[in-house]
Design a protein around this motif. Structure first.
Motif, mmCIF file in Angstrom:
data_model
loop_
_atom_site.group_PDB
_atom_site.id
_atom_site.type_symbol
_atom_site.label_atom_id
_atom_site.label_comp_id
_atom_site.label_asym_id
_atom_site.label_seq_id
_atom_site.Cartn_x
_atom_site.Cartn_y
_atom_site.Cartn_z
ATOM 1 N N THR A 12 36.712 -0.689 26.609
ATOM 2 C CA THR A 12 37.650 0.434 26.498
ATOM 3 C C THR A 12 38.861 -0.001 25.669
ATOM 4 O OG1 THR A 12 38.990 -0.186 28.422
ATOM 5 C CG2 THR A 12 37.055 1.199 28.862
ATOM 6 N N ASP A 13 39.660 0.977 25.250
ATOM 7 C CA ASP A 13 40.905 0.671 24.545
ATOM 8 C C ASP A 13 41.817 -0.195 25.411
ATOM 9 O OD1 ASP A 13 40.246 2.055 22.225
ATOM 10 O OD2 ASP A 13 41.167 3.924 22.914
ATOM 11 N N GLN A 14 41.827 0.050 26.715
ATOM 12 C CA GLN A 14 42.660 -0.746 27.619
ATOM 13 C C GLN A 14 42.234 -2.209 27.620
ATOM 14 O OE1 GLN A 14 45.450 0.426 28.985
ATOM 15 N NE2 GLN A 14 45.850 -1.662 29.644
ATOM 16 N N VAL A 16 41.160 -3.827 25.024
ATOM 17 C CA VAL A 16 41.749 -4.400 23.804
ATOM 18 C C VAL A 16 43.186 -4.827 24.093
ATOM 19 C CG1 VAL A 16 42.404 -3.947 21.400
ATOM 20 C CG2 VAL A 16 40.219 -3.092 22.284
ATOM 21 N N SER A 45 43.529 -8.797 18.111
ATOM 22 C CA SER A 45 43.552 -7.351 18.297
ATOM 23 C C SER A 45 42.570 -6.663 17.347
ATOM 24 C CB SER A 45 44.967 -6.831 18.063
ATOM 25 O OG SER A 45 45.020 -5.442 18.247
ATOM 26 N N ARG A 49 39.112 -4.853 18.621
ATOM 27 C CA ARG A 49 38.876 -3.446 18.268
ATOM 28 C C ARG A 49 37.535 -3.300 17.545
ATOM 29 N NH1 ARG A 49 40.696 0.612 19.462
ATOM 30 N NH2 ARG A 49 42.642 -0.228 20.247
ATOM 31 N N LEU A 52 34.729 -3.385 19.977
ATOM 32 C CA LEU A 52 34.609 -2.111 20.683
ATOM 33 C C LEU A 52 34.018 -1.024 19.782
ATOM 34 C CD1 LEU A 52 35.224 -0.351 23.181
ATOM 35 C CD2 LEU A 52 37.526 -0.013 22.243
ATOM 36 N N VAL A 53 34.605 -0.850 18.597
ATOM 37 C CA VAL A 53 34.245 0.280 17.728
ATOM 38 C C VAL A 53 32.903 0.084 17.031
ATOM 39 C CG1 VAL A 53 34.952 1.585 15.670
ATOM 40 C CG2 VAL A 53 36.660 0.932 17.392
#
Length: 134
Positions: A12-14, A16, A45, A49, A52-53
């Motif tokens: 999740t973004d959290q 990251v 970072s 990301r 994740l992406v």
């Protein structure tokens, strides 16, 4: 060579944000300069990301490392995503598949002392970065 490594999921973004916080904490603990702390946190970072992406999520392992002369921080980003088909292209400044600035991989590589990428289409990607104290 390394001691107490810590692993964090990146789903999740959290996550990251948590990776950034952990990297900052370890960078301070190994006594990186403020400039080098900023560089390693920025690189981490970007790569978290990307995990994740583009990798569909994965895991990050952060460790303190030591060699004969100095201390540092090593971070390993691993995903089981689609892999990178054209690594040379992906490492080119300005290249992006996500509409961003295209500084992810190439920018991260410039910010650290060691950068290693292992990727295979269909098998995922593992990126290892190291930043040493000056």
């Amino acid at each position: 060579m390394s001691d107490d490594s810590q692993r964090l999921p990146v789903t999740t973004d959290q996550d990251v944000v948590r990776v950034r916080q952990l990297v900052r904490t370890v960078a301070v603990a190994v006594k990186l300069s403020l400039v080098d702390q900023t560089k390693i946190v920025t690189a981490a970072s970007e790569l978290a990301r990307n995990t994740l992406v583009y990798g569909g999520g994965g895991e990050v392992e952060v460790s303190r490392v030591q060699n004969d002369r100095r201390a540092g921080i090593r971070i390993v980003f691993a995903d089981q995503g689609p892999g990178i088909i054209d690594l040379e292209l992906a490492l080119t400044d300005g290249y992006t598949t996500g509409g961003g600035l295209g500084l992810g991989l190439s920018g991260a590589r410039r910010l650290v002392d060691e950068f290693e990428i292992d990727t295979e289409p269909g098998k995922g990607t593992t990126i290892t970065i190291v930043k040493w104290c000056r």
